[in-house]
Write an enzyme that holds these catalytic residues in place. Sequence first.
Site, PDB file in Angstrom:
ATOM      1  N   ARG A  69      -8.412  -7.784  -9.597  1.00 36.84           N
ATOM      2  CA  ARG A  69      -9.135  -9.056  -9.742  1.00 36.84           C
ATOM      3  C   ARG A  69     -10.600  -8.771 -10.389  1.00 36.84           C
ATOM      4  NH1 ARG A  69      -9.528  -7.824  -4.104  1.00 36.84           N
ATOM      5  NH2 ARG A  69     -11.703  -7.346  -3.684  1.00 36.84           N
ATOM      6  N   GLU A 112      -2.412   8.023   7.648  1.00 33.00           N
ATOM      7  CA  GLU A 112      -3.161   8.937   6.855  1.00 33.00           C
ATOM      8  C   GLU A 112      -4.027   9.975   7.658  1.00 33.00           C
ATOM      9  OE1 GLU A 112      -5.518   6.825   3.889  1.00 33.00           O
ATOM     10  OE2 GLU A 112      -3.689   6.322   2.814  1.00 33.00           O
ATOM     11  N   HIS A 146     -16.092  -4.247   6.960  1.00 33.71           N
ATOM     12  CA  HIS A 146     -15.354  -4.302   5.583  1.00 33.71           C
ATOM     13  C   HIS A 146     -16.051  -5.746   4.593  1.00 33.71           C
ATOM     14  CE1 HIS A 146     -12.886  -1.549   7.223  1.00 33.71           C
ATOM     15  NE2 HIS A 146     -12.571  -2.401   8.579  1.00 33.71           N
ATOM     16  N   LYS A 154       0.732  -1.241   0.139  1.00 33.02           N
ATOM     17  CA  LYS A 154       0.137   0.039   0.047  1.00 33.02           C
ATOM     18  C   LYS A 154       0.746   1.316  -0.165  1.00 33.02           C
ATOM     19  CE  LYS A 154      -3.259  -2.846   0.255  1.00 33.02           C
ATOM     20  NZ  LYS A 154      -3.695  -3.420  -1.091  1.00 33.02           N
TER      21      LYS A 154
HETATM   22  C1  MV4 Z   1      -9.767   5.034   5.348  1.00 34.38           C
HETATM   23  C2  MV4 Z   1     -10.860   5.726   5.748  1.00 34.38           C
HETATM   24  C3  MV4 Z   1     -10.911   6.684   6.332  1.00 34.38           C
HETATM   25  N1  MV4 Z   1      -9.773   7.510   5.953  1.00 34.38           N
HETATM   26  N2  MV4 Z   1      -8.638   5.921   5.103  1.00 34.38           N
HETATM   27  C4  MV4 Z   1     -11.037   0.514   5.285  1.00 34.38           C
HETATM   28  C5  MV4 Z   1     -10.370  -0.550   4.565  1.00 34.38           C
HETATM   29  C6  MV4 Z   1      -9.090  -0.123   3.934  1.00 34.38           C
HETATM   30  N3  MV4 Z   1      -8.928  -0.671   2.700  1.00 34.38           N
HETATM   31  C7  MV4 Z   1      -9.293   1.281   3.927  1.00 34.38           C
HETATM   32  N4  MV4 Z   1     -10.431   1.596   4.705  1.00 34.38           N
HETATM   33  C8  MV4 Z   1     -10.705   2.795   5.175  1.00 34.38           C
HETATM   34  N5  MV4 Z   1      -9.602   3.956   4.937  1.00 34.38           N
HETATM   35  C9  MV4 Z   1      -8.782   7.228   5.595  1.00 34.38           C
HETATM   36  N6  MV4 Z   1      -7.404   7.968   5.459  1.00 34.38           N
HETATM   37  C10 MV4 Z   1     -11.761   4.626   6.112  1.00 34.38           C
HETATM   38  C11 MV4 Z   1     -11.796   3.262   5.895  1.00 34.38           C
HETATM   39  C12 MV4 Z   1     -13.080   2.539   6.073  1.00 34.38           C
HETATM   40  C13 MV4 Z   1     -13.888   1.946   4.929  1.00 34.38           C
HETATM   41  C14 MV4 Z   1     -13.411   2.077   3.576  1.00 34.38           C
HETATM   42  C15 MV4 Z   1     -14.100   1.701   2.763  1.00 34.38           C
HETATM   43  C16 MV4 Z   1     -15.348   0.795   2.807  1.00 34.38           C
HETATM   44  C17 MV4 Z   1     -15.733   0.783   4.101  1.00 34.38           C
HETATM   45  C18 MV4 Z   1     -14.805   1.318   5.222  1.00 34.38           C
HETATM   46  C19 MV4 Z   1     -15.281   0.879   6.632  1.00 34.38           C
HETATM   47  C20 MV4 Z   1     -14.399   1.422   7.642  1.00 34.38           C
HETATM   48  C21 MV4 Z   1     -13.426   2.148   7.323  1.00 34.38           C
END
Ligand code: MV4
Length: 499
Positions: free
Chosen positions: A291, A200, A235, A116
């Site tokens: 994918r 972040e 998630h 990442k």
């Molecule tokens: C974030 C975020 C808020 N701010 N990044 C969750 C899984 C991972 N792939 C990245 N995720 C997140 N990153 C920042 N800077 C909130 C999430 C997140 C989230 C993102 C997409 C879909 C569902 C989520 C549920 C909780 C947190």
Amino acid sequence: MFTSILIANRGEIAVRIIRAARELGIRTIAVYSEADRLAPHVLAADEAYLIGPAPSAESYLRGDRIVDVALRAGADAIHPGYGFLAERAPFIRQVRDAGLVFVGPSAEAVEAMGDKTAARRRMIAAGVPVVPGTSDPLADAAEARQAAEEIGYPVLLKAAAGGGGKGMRIVQSSAEIESAFGSAGREAKSAFGDDAVYVEKYLAGPRHLEIQILADRAGTTVHLGERECSIQRRHQKLVEEAPSAVLTADERFAMGATAVAAGRAVQYEGAGTVEFLYQHGAFYFLEMNTRIQVEHPVTELVTGIDLVQWQIRIAAGEALNFAQTDVSFRGHAIECRITSEDPANSFLPSAGRIEWLEIPSGAGVRWDGGIARGYEIGLHYDPMLAKVIVHAPSRELAIDRMRRALTELRVVGVETSAPFHLRVMEEADFRAGKLDILYLDRHGDELTDFEPSDEELRVVALATVLLEEERRARRSITRIDHGDALGSGWSGRGGWTGR
Ligand code: MV4
């Protein structure tokens, strides 16, 4: 075009790939575990090979056995589906070293997006907007504190090897950063074998939008618009739709161009998805999924483009026969993931035999399933049984259509998430398009508190009576048993031919 293809997966996605391959005139080869002898994907394929015991580590994750079966069965290509081996770069190399075609991107593209922090650096270089943060792993808690002060609290610690929310910690103030840094690193280490963590700015309650891209080997890359996937629980996405209720045509254009730039930056080939967080009209790159995704059908329905067919055609060396300006969007599509989980009981996994199954159909309804009546649902694999996908001229009509489809669905034998989905379709904020990633935190209780309806009780009672009659009649029915398809051990030529 290929003559035959091995599908290294199970369940609804294996069935989906078999259907696409068959339409292209390609012979289909399934693999299966001991738990899946009578699974729909096994019965749907032209041939099927047993690859090991039920646990996926001993079957669907055994890349060596799968490559071996592909060679012996004379497959030209391997389609990994999603999950399992789909994003494992060493498997992609193994497939290609064996002289087979992997239906998907290069191992290098998968690795570039899997790390990442490296992905963030590459995206910044390609002009893709990312959330403010660090693009190298943090050396220690002191460095984490310093970076957090510069970014401004709240911040989010993330695992560099991560994805899917593991090793993530929200940090509200400098008092919490030291312990959060330690626990995020430990969780990352145990989940990914790598304790590297970066930081972040934390966005509170953005929407989760993602752009589908398709790229051929010559480098022609197009986007097929966005999907909104904000309704998720821990998630796991539950409901997805296309288009998003909020994106304007200009925003779609900008986000689409950005996704194409992201794909080009890693010389992406095949179908891929670029995930974004969207808030207050701005969007930020989150990660790229290298994918086909569970929710690909909503894009297929609004664009009329068969993504799985294109994955196979691109892997066979075909060029895209349409340009970005040929892509248009029609109507609205919604997908509900039907899982064997009990929404009334914290989505606890539910096991059992599918005693009764009635599949929704009719105008604008699509069922992508991997279950059948009589099939035993265990606890070895992902609980997703099937997806109900609807298409209608508008979002409102699509919601009404999904409600109708869900009322036609009957599953007896395991608990499913369907009653939850029915509630979502009736919930006012969902209907108004007021969604973000915290939707379920706000609405979870009202969506998961139910008594079975009179209708449901009647169906179960009726099914019980009919099943008792069937059990009596069944004594005379010979059961299909194709035993160990490969004869001795797990490898060797054999299998059974379905048609
Ligand atoms: C974030 C975020 C808020 N701010 N990044 C969750 C899984 C991972 N792939 C990245 N995720 C997140 N990153 C920042 N800077 C909130 C999430 C997140 C989230 C993102 C997409 C879909 C569902 C989520 C549920 C909780 C947190």
